[in-house]
Design a protein around this motif. Structure first.
Motif, PDB file in Angstrom:
ATOM      1  N   GLU A 331       0.824  -1.211   0.000  1.00  0.00           N
ATOM      2  CA  GLU A 331       0.000   0.000   0.000  1.00  0.00           C
ATOM      3  C   GLU A 331       0.861   1.266   0.000  1.00  0.00           C
ATOM      4  OE1 GLU A 331      -3.425  -0.505   0.324  1.00  0.00           O
ATOM      5  OE2 GLU A 331      -3.155  -2.677   0.438  1.00  0.00           O
ATOM      6  N   GLY A 332       2.100   1.146   0.473  1.00  0.00           N
ATOM      7  CA  GLY A 332       2.956   2.322   0.589  1.00  0.00           C
ATOM      8  C   GLY A 332       2.802   2.955   1.966  1.00  0.00           C
ATOM      9  N   ALA A 333       3.823   3.785   2.323  1.00  0.00           N
ATOM     10  CA  ALA A 333       3.803   4.399   3.662  1.00  0.00           C
ATOM     11  C   ALA A 333       2.620   5.348   3.824  1.00  0.00           C
ATOM     12  CB  ALA A 333       5.120   5.141   3.912  1.00  0.00           C
ATOM     13  N   VAL A 334       2.204   5.973   2.724  1.00  0.00           N
ATOM     14  CA  VAL A 334       1.064   6.888   2.781  1.00  0.00           C
ATOM     15  C   VAL A 334      -0.175   6.121   2.335  1.00  0.00           C
ATOM     16  CG1 VAL A 334       0.079   9.041   1.924  1.00  0.00           C
ATOM     17  CG2 VAL A 334       2.545   8.868   2.361  1.00  0.00           C
ATOM     18  N   SER A 335      -0.817   5.469   3.281  1.00  0.00           N
ATOM     19  CA  SER A 335      -1.964   4.626   2.927  1.00  0.00           C
ATOM     20  C   SER A 335      -2.856   4.450   4.152  1.00  0.00           C
ATOM     21  CB  SER A 335      -1.493   3.248   2.454  1.00  0.00           C
ATOM     22  OG  SER A 335      -0.848   2.565   3.517  1.00  0.00           O
ATOM     23  N   GLU A 336      -4.074   4.048   3.882  1.00  0.00           N
ATOM     24  CA  GLU A 336      -5.024   3.819   4.967  1.00  0.00           C
ATOM     25  C   GLU A 336      -4.523   2.714   5.896  1.00  0.00           C
ATOM     26  OE1 GLU A 336      -9.021   3.139   3.713  1.00  0.00           O
ATOM     27  OE2 GLU A 336      -9.685   2.642   5.746  1.00  0.00           O
ATOM     28  N   ALA A 337      -4.005   1.635   5.286  1.00  0.00           N
ATOM     29  CA  ALA A 337      -3.568   0.492   6.102  1.00  0.00           C
ATOM     30  C   ALA A 337      -2.450   0.903   7.061  1.00  0.00           C
ATOM     31  CB  ALA A 337      -3.094  -0.642   5.189  1.00  0.00           C
ATOM     32  N   VAL A 338      -1.460   1.653   6.547  1.00  0.00           N
ATOM     33  CA  VAL A 338      -0.337   2.053   7.398  1.00  0.00           C
ATOM     34  C   VAL A 338      -0.796   3.042   8.465  1.00  0.00           C
ATOM     35  CG1 VAL A 338       1.893   3.257   7.427  1.00  0.00           C
ATOM     36  CG2 VAL A 338       1.441   1.488   5.713  1.00  0.00           C
ATOM     37  N   ALA A 339      -1.689   3.962   8.105  1.00  0.00           N
ATOM     38  CA  ALA A 339      -2.202   4.917   9.103  1.00  0.00           C
ATOM     39  C   ALA A 339      -2.877   4.166  10.258  1.00  0.00           C
ATOM     40  CB  ALA A 339      -3.190   5.885   8.455  1.00  0.00           C
ATOM     41  N   ARG A 340      -3.698   3.164   9.931  1.00  0.00           N
ATOM     42  CA  ARG A 340      -4.374   2.396  10.974  1.00  0.00           C
ATOM     43  C   ARG A 340      -3.362   1.619  11.827  1.00  0.00           C
ATOM     44  NH1 ARG A 340     -10.113   1.000  10.080  1.00  0.00           N
ATOM     45  NH2 ARG A 340     -10.840   2.029   8.192  1.00  0.00           N
ATOM     46  N   GLN A 341      -2.378   1.002  11.152  1.00  0.00           N
ATOM     47  CA  GLN A 341      -1.396   0.203  11.897  1.00  0.00           C
ATOM     48  C   GLN A 341      -0.527   1.084  12.798  1.00  0.00           C
ATOM     49  OE1 GLN A 341       0.872  -2.580   9.548  1.00  0.00           O
ATOM     50  NE2 GLN A 341      -0.945  -3.405   8.508  1.00  0.00           N
ATOM     51  N   MET A 342      -0.199   2.267  12.296  1.00  0.00           N
ATOM     52  CA  MET A 342       0.596   3.186  13.131  1.00  0.00           C
ATOM     53  C   MET A 342      -0.177   3.582  14.387  1.00  0.00           C
ATOM     54  SD  MET A 342       2.270   5.715  10.205  1.00  0.00           S
ATOM     55  CE  MET A 342       2.835   6.938  11.401  1.00  0.00           C
ATOM     56  N   ALA A 343      -1.464   3.901  14.205  1.00  0.00           N
ATOM     57  CA  ALA A 343      -2.274   4.327  15.355  1.00  0.00           C
ATOM     58  C   ALA A 343      -2.397   3.192  16.365  1.00  0.00           C
ATOM     59  CB  ALA A 343      -3.653   4.787  14.880  1.00  0.00           C
ATOM     60  N   ALA A 344      -2.670   1.983  15.853  1.00  0.00           N
ATOM     61  CA  ALA A 344      -2.796   0.827  16.754  1.00  0.00           C
ATOM     62  C   ALA A 344      -1.455   0.527  17.417  1.00  0.00           C
ATOM     63  CB  ALA A 344      -3.293  -0.380  15.964  1.00  0.00           C
ATOM     64  N   GLY A 345      -0.370   0.664  16.632  1.00  0.00           N
ATOM     65  CA  GLY A 345       0.952   0.336  17.145  1.00  0.00           C
ATOM     66  C   GLY A 345       1.399   1.267  18.259  1.00  0.00           C
ATOM     67  N   VAL A 346       1.153   2.556  18.108  1.00  0.00           N
ATOM     68  CA  VAL A 346       1.616   3.486  19.145  1.00  0.00           C
ATOM     69  C   VAL A 346       0.732   3.360  20.388  1.00  0.00           C
ATOM     70  CG1 VAL A 346       0.297   5.607  18.592  1.00  0.00           C
ATOM     71  CG2 VAL A 346       2.638   5.760  19.472  1.00  0.00           C
ATOM     72  N   ARG A 347      -0.535   3.027  20.185  1.00  0.00           N
ATOM     73  CA  ARG A 347      -1.433   2.797  21.329  1.00  0.00           C
ATOM     74  C   ARG A 347      -0.903   1.646  22.176  1.00  0.00           C
ATOM     75  NH1 ARG A 347      -5.942  -0.733  21.842  1.00  0.00           N
ATOM     76  NH2 ARG A 347      -7.252  -0.072  23.597  1.00  0.00           N
ATOM     77  N   GLU A 348      -0.430   0.605  21.481  1.00  0.00           N
ATOM     78  CA  GLU A 348       0.083  -0.567  22.178  1.00  0.00           C
ATOM     79  C   GLU A 348       1.437  -0.266  22.826  1.00  0.00           C
ATOM     80  OE1 GLU A 348       0.549  -5.248  20.894  1.00  0.00           O
ATOM     81  OE2 GLU A 348      -0.981  -3.905  20.076  1.00  0.00           O
ATOM     82  N   ALA A 349       2.319   0.389  22.037  1.00  0.00           N
ATOM     83  CA  ALA A 349       3.675   0.646  22.539  1.00  0.00           C
ATOM     84  C   ALA A 349       3.648   1.523  23.783  1.00  0.00           C
ATOM     85  CB  ALA A 349       4.513   1.312  21.449  1.00  0.00           C
ATOM     86  N   LEU A 350       2.759   2.505  23.815  1.00  0.00           N
ATOM     87  CA  LEU A 350       2.714   3.411  24.965  1.00  0.00           C
ATOM     88  C   LEU A 350       1.583   3.076  25.935  1.00  0.00           C
ATOM     89  CD1 LEU A 350       4.487   5.128  22.802  1.00  0.00           C
ATOM     90  CD2 LEU A 350       4.088   6.953  24.460  1.00  0.00           C
ATOM     91  N   LYS A 351       0.907   1.962  25.673  1.00  0.00           N
ATOM     92  CA  LYS A 351      -0.123   1.462  26.591  1.00  0.00           C
ATOM     93  C   LYS A 351      -1.161   2.534  26.930  1.00  0.00           C
ATOM     94  CE  LYS A 351       3.210  -1.714  28.751  1.00  0.00           C
ATOM     95  NZ  LYS A 351       4.477  -1.066  28.269  1.00  0.00           N
ATOM     96  N   THR A 352      -1.702   3.170  25.899  1.00  0.00           N
ATOM     97  CA  THR A 352      -2.699   4.215  26.122  1.00  0.00           C
ATOM     98  C   THR A 352      -4.069   3.743  25.643  1.00  0.00           C
ATOM     99  OG1 THR A 352      -2.184   5.167  23.957  1.00  0.00           O
ATOM    100  CG2 THR A 352      -1.031   6.075  25.857  1.00  0.00           C
ATOM    101  N   ASP A 353      -5.089   4.562  25.923  1.00  0.00           N
ATOM    102  CA  ASP A 353      -6.440   4.254  25.469  1.00  0.00           C
ATOM    103  C   ASP A 353      -6.608   4.567  23.984  1.00  0.00           C
ATOM    104  OD1 ASP A 353      -7.720   3.774  28.215  1.00  0.00           O
ATOM    105  OD2 ASP A 353      -6.751   5.729  28.451  1.00  0.00           O
ATOM    106  N   ILE A 354      -5.958   5.647  23.544  1.00  0.00           N
ATOM    107  CA  ILE A 354      -6.133   6.123  22.175  1.00  0.00           C
ATOM    108  C   ILE A 354      -4.774   6.275  21.505  1.00  0.00           C
ATOM    109  CG2 ILE A 354      -6.932   8.079  20.753  1.00  0.00           C
ATOM    110  CD1 ILE A 354      -9.040   8.611  22.907  1.00  0.00           C
ATOM    111  N   GLY A 355      -4.711   5.864  20.232  1.00  0.00           N
ATOM    112  CA  GLY A 355      -3.534   6.112  19.406  1.00  0.00           C
ATOM    113  C   GLY A 355      -3.941   6.959  18.217  1.00  0.00           C
ATOM    114  N   LEU A 356      -3.102   7.888  17.849  1.00  0.00           N
ATOM    115  CA  LEU A 356      -3.398   8.798  16.736  1.00  0.00           C
ATOM    116  C   LEU A 356      -2.200   8.798  15.811  1.00  0.00           C
ATOM    117  CD1 LEU A 356      -2.968  11.927  15.571  1.00  0.00           C
ATOM    118  CD2 LEU A 356      -5.265  10.941  15.469  1.00  0.00           C
ATOM    119  N   SER A 357      -2.421   8.725  14.498  1.00  0.00           N
ATOM    120  CA  SER A 357      -1.291   8.712  13.581  1.00  0.00           C
ATOM    121  C   SER A 357      -1.490   9.661  12.404  1.00  0.00           C
ATOM    122  CB  SER A 357      -1.084   7.295  13.028  1.00  0.00           C
ATOM    123  OG  SER A 357      -2.126   6.956  12.138  1.00  0.00           O
TER     124      SER A 357
END
Lengths: 437, 437
Positions: A331-357
């Protein structure tokens, strides 16, 4: 009523200081129905101030002078005005006392040079300066040879002092001078819609707006402030006029309204997070830290913001956020899939309720026919899953960063509003802020 | 020579636009030796423009008008000036051709309304507008009844068009008008020292500065631009005068000079990294993403910047950066030890050559007697080890963030200069930038 502004200060002529006072005064005076016919900027010289005064007196009902009220030798405005109007300065004992008290509170004695700040031209009223030493000055009435004159105002040139005295003392007096006894103002804050879109939603306002009610649109990088000004015979009439129109505006604009007054979007979003006990983390590519910067400009942000990552290359997207190689390749770095994965990934990495990318092509180069410069994906993740939105912005890198920050904050806001509407999601008690500023 | 500025536009009077043109012109005209005696701002009205012109003509050698040169009905400045001076407008065929060509290049036909941009008052010279449609206008000489007049200038109100025409055509003509044949300017960029410190290092400049040479200090959040202006009979004389003084300045200020011209510190630091093939990562606490934001405001930053983390709480400092619990407990999050560990940690996490960290008390609250608000530690790590510096800044949160960003970029710069002086560290060929903007 027409008004001439006389802004005094050498620093304005040599370009050391930009004349923001003139713009602020122009906006506020227009809002209460005055017509500013000119701004004259002169240096700290009696003759120039005198000439500027004469020009204003020739055809204006109100003359507003800023600058040159302080205690130093170049603060000559008051003396020049007193001379021009033939109204000699007299020292006011109560102002001396007030100044002395102010200095005493700061552990200092009133210096000899500061006494001049207690000098007032005959017939002028001293206006309290809530945030500084030099009082403002107000004169109402005509002077010989100038029958049209209604008022003269002198305020300090320091912007926050000027604004404080104008808001507290001068604007109400000018409203009264126009035959209205009361003015009330309110600023409604909107996001996500341009001026013309908002105007279309509001529809024809002719039946609303007129002498008693005014509306100004003040756009700023994706937000638009709507300043409502209501006039009336008394505060209650003006207030009820404003309230009726405000209800109409809020009804028409719905969720586009995010707050009121002087608040920023990042403050409002921060307050929403804090009230619900939600913690946020951010993963930024194209905005390069600007979302985090905006969030942490709010004092106390550590109460709801855990931190974030700026992932500029693909390796760090994979290593820090667990974005899949497959999504990056397909999909490329600029894509819906990567945006979703980044948001989910940072939420997990920082153990927060919400992730934003954020991930996009900020420009000026790097665009493709498929994904032109200005293509930005925003991702959002919470316990319910992920969500993404696509923006089509501009060719300008810095503008794209700014607009993306506003859109990202608005995405968080809208998702929180959506959560609120789901059963079982109540506003929880706020968490105690972490012990770091 | 004295100059009056006449800035025209309703948008300036109602406060929709801040008059940055007046400040820019004030600074530049002062730099070439003119004395700006006043700025008059009026709306798009013939009578007001006329009155402003008369005021300027009464005692100024030069009159500079901005705004109102475009093709719409409210662009009245040129017509008003023509009438006031009794110099009728005439359409210039070569300007029509030029405009038509400009529109053709954009795939459009010259609209009827645009022809007025080719109208020039008799005796005026049209000045090329390198970045827009409407030409500037220049008149040299006196007009009946105004023997003191030397020149009249009319330029568009759009700031970048105004600046382009002033730089290319007007400032050189004004220099010549003063009896000098050439002017050269250069801006030397410094960081890490305040104005007074720089002035002390430069020492007594009386023997240098005078009619032929001027120096202005332009401070901005931890950087100070030094604008040097040299005048002379010809370009070579002015240029050699400037070069001699520039050498003196650079010699006195040493490493405080980071560049010249319009570059930013983040551009210069980025270029230093790129030239040496070094990659950078950032770990920010108190600056909250603002260092990353500054770095990524430069197009092509992905060529040397891998990304960073914003670690607002202690848990993320431990999890993401491997900061030790011991250091956090014993020294506190705002400490030399934690700054060093954060820099080393982010360098390792993002596998870069250099790690940069910030940790501090941005304010407004959170200070202690030991570590008052404004206490900021910056950390730096590379293959040679870690380094840290302590800043003592202000009570203001946003100001502290801004000043810390400048100091952090300067820390990277100084450490790279230090590396350069070590044996074996050569400037390597630049890396190819990563394929992301």
């Amino acid at each position: 009523m027409t008004a001439t502004l006389l802004t005094v200060g050498d620093e304005l002529l040599i370009g050391q200081v930009i004349n923001t006072n003139a713009a602020w005064l122009g906006e506020r005076l227009t809002a209460i129905g005055l017509h500013v016919n000119r701004v004259i900027t002169v240096g700290d010289e009696d003759a120039e101030i005198h000439a500027g005064l004469q020009r204003g007196l020739a055809d204006s009902e109100v003359l507003i002078c800023t600058g040159g009220l302080g205690p130093t030798h170049d603060d000559v405005t008051k003396r020049a005005v007193a001379q021009a109007l033939g109204r000699p300065l007299a020292r006011r004992a109560e102002l001396v006392d007030h100044l002395a008290e102010r200095y005493r509170q700061r552990g200092r004695e009133l210096p000899e040079a500061a006494y001049v700040m207690a000098d007032v031209p005959r017939g002028f009223e001293a206006l309290e300066n809530p945030v500084g030493a030099a009082p403002g000055l107000w004169f109402r009435g005509a002077v010989p040879g100038v029958p049209g004159l209604r008022a003269i105002v002198i305020v300090p040139g320091v912007p926050f002092e000027m604004r404080a005295i104008m808001e507290a003392s001068v604007l109400p007096r000018l409203v009264e001078l126009q035959g209205e006894s009361a003015i009330v103002q309110k600023t409604i804050l909107t996001v996500g819609h341009g001026e013309s879109d908002l105007a279309a939603r509001l529809g024809d306002l002719d039946e609303w707006l007129g002498d008693g009610l005014r509306l100004a649109f003040l756009p700023n990088y994706g937000t638009v402030r709507l300043r409502i000004t209501a006039l009336g015979d008394d505060r209650s009439e003006a207030g009820s006029r404003l309230a009726t129109f405000e209800n109409f505006v809020r009804d028409r604009l719905g969720d586009a309204v995010f707050g009121e007054g002087d608040r920023s979007l990042e403050e409002v979003v921060g307050e929403m997070l804090r009230q619900r006990g939600l913690r946020l983390a951010t993963a930024e590519s194209c905005t390069g830290g600007r979302v985090a910067d905006a969030i942490t400009n709010v004092a106390g942000a550590s109460g709801y913001y855990s931190g974030g990552v700026v992932v500029y290359g693909n390796p760090s997207k994979i290593d820090l956020l667990g974005v899949s190689r497959g999504a990056l390749q397909e999909e490329g770095a600029v894509s819906e899939a990567v945006a979703r994965q980044m948001a989910a990934g940072v939420r997990e990495a920082l153990k927060t309720d919400i992730g934003l990318s954020t991930t996009g092509i900020a420009g000026p180069s790097g665009g493709t026919p498929d994904k032109p410069v200005g293509t930005i994906w925003l991702g959002y993740a919470d316990e319910g899953g992920t969500h993404a939105v696509r923006l089509h912005l501009t060719p300008d890198r810095t503008l794209n960063k700014r607009l993306s920050v506003t859109a990202a904050l608005n995405l968080i806001r809208r998702q929180i509003l959506r959560r609120d509407r789901q059963p079982g999601n109540h506003v929880r008690a706020p968490l105690a802020p972490e012990n770091e500023s």
